[in-house]
Design an enzyme around this catalytic site. Sequence first.
Site, PDB file in Angstrom:
ATOM      1  CB  SER A 152       0.061  -8.271  -0.955  1.00 40.68           C
ATOM      2  OG  SER A 152      -0.716  -9.110  -0.123  1.00 40.68           O
TER       3      SER A 152
ATOM      4  CD  GLU B 108     -10.681   4.567   0.680  1.00 41.13           C
ATOM      5  OE1 GLU B 108     -10.657   5.791   0.425  1.00 41.13           O
ATOM      6  OE2 GLU B 108      -9.917   3.747   0.132  1.00 41.13           O
TER       7      GLU B 108
ATOM      8  CE  LYS C 141      -4.442  -1.602   1.448  1.00 38.67           C
ATOM      9  NZ  LYS C 141      -4.262  -3.046   1.769  1.00 38.67           N
TER      10      LYS C 141
END
Length: 401
Positions: free
Chosen positions: A387, A126, A104
């Site tokens: 990830s 969000e 991210k």
Amino acid sequence: MRNVSPWREPVPPDGTMGEPRARGRFGQYGGRYTPESLAQACREVDEAFRRAWADPGFRGALARLLAVHAGRPTPLTPAHRLSEALGVRLYLKREDLTHTGSHKINNVLGQALLATRMGRRRLIAETGAGQHGVATATAAALLGLEATVFMGERDIERQALNVFRMRMLGAEVVPVTAGSRTLKDATSEAMRHWVGATGDSHYCVGSVVGPDPYPWMVRELQRVIGEEARGQCAAELRTGVPDHVVACVGGGSNAAGTFAGFADTTARLVGVEAQGGAGASRGRPGVMHGCRSLFLQDDDGQITPAHSAAAGLDYPGVGPEHAHLRDLGRARYVTVTDEEAIAAAVRLARTEGIVPALESAHALAWVIRAAGDGDLPAGSTVLMTLSGRGDKDLSTLKELL
Ligand SMILES: *Cc1c(COP(=O)(O)O)cnc(C)c1O
């Protein structure tokens, strides 16, 4: 048409994973389904990003941030013991080793840098379990921006530690009390809030979802995963390109970034969804959060909630480009259960000394299953994006094991 823009990668003739068509269309999906006030803000983001992405100065500044702050490039790790047991050659692209522990950060550093270039002083985001909120708060602190993170009240109760982490980083966390009080409602609230704050705030979307240009922009910002992996595979593999490229899919950003590095090759692309959040595998076309894509819906077209032990896969839809890749047959989407993912997490921990995020464990669960049932022929080479790291999931795992 030949691709001449300096920042684009060569793509196959059908333009797979190149630029979307006019108005952010990926086949019948994508678009910009927003009120006019937000459409204008999206147009500004689109213009600013196109200019930035074509500007070597911006590219250089982002590459430097990714190197000195986020720890890129991440390694490609051969999973020796697991490969031997499975009869395939598995390589892990280690996004778990980035600062904050998942892919991210690649996206938020890019958007935070864009926001400063646009003269914005605040990021709006969000978050569900808090992963994207923490990454946004991190990037904001690094670049001297404010951060306002919208989070469902239920998620705030469930993720107290991440809420504290965001506040520690200086972010304001705003509880959302509407609807199911989870990610879907937090996203709607963040978009509503942005309408009144477009002049000084940038809305930092966390995956390849939302109105144009977000699906395309976030994929480009995650492309670094696929491009690094492509170079690493070229150096590591005799064939240069792996037979299969596998990644987990929530909204689909780590998968899109990974696939983008291999879309013009012979590699088979596989996106692995949670059984209870399988937008690409089981969704139907619809419009939510500003774009047309595949969403889990009931017979009346109401969005049905997703369920997964992996918070990052707990999303009832998938990004529009994945919906298109599915229709084209360029990528295949499969599902695994919570139980399979948990077993895969334990197996990776014990064979390779890596505790993966439960999201990433879904991708591995499919590799394990496919190696067992012949879907992955013996001797195949597999690149899998890991990830994120599993620290955030230890309390969940402790309950379940
Ligand atoms: C958020 C998250 C995901 C899912 O998001 P995508 O946009 O589908 O990549 C996957 N893995 C980890 C570790 C996450 O934090």
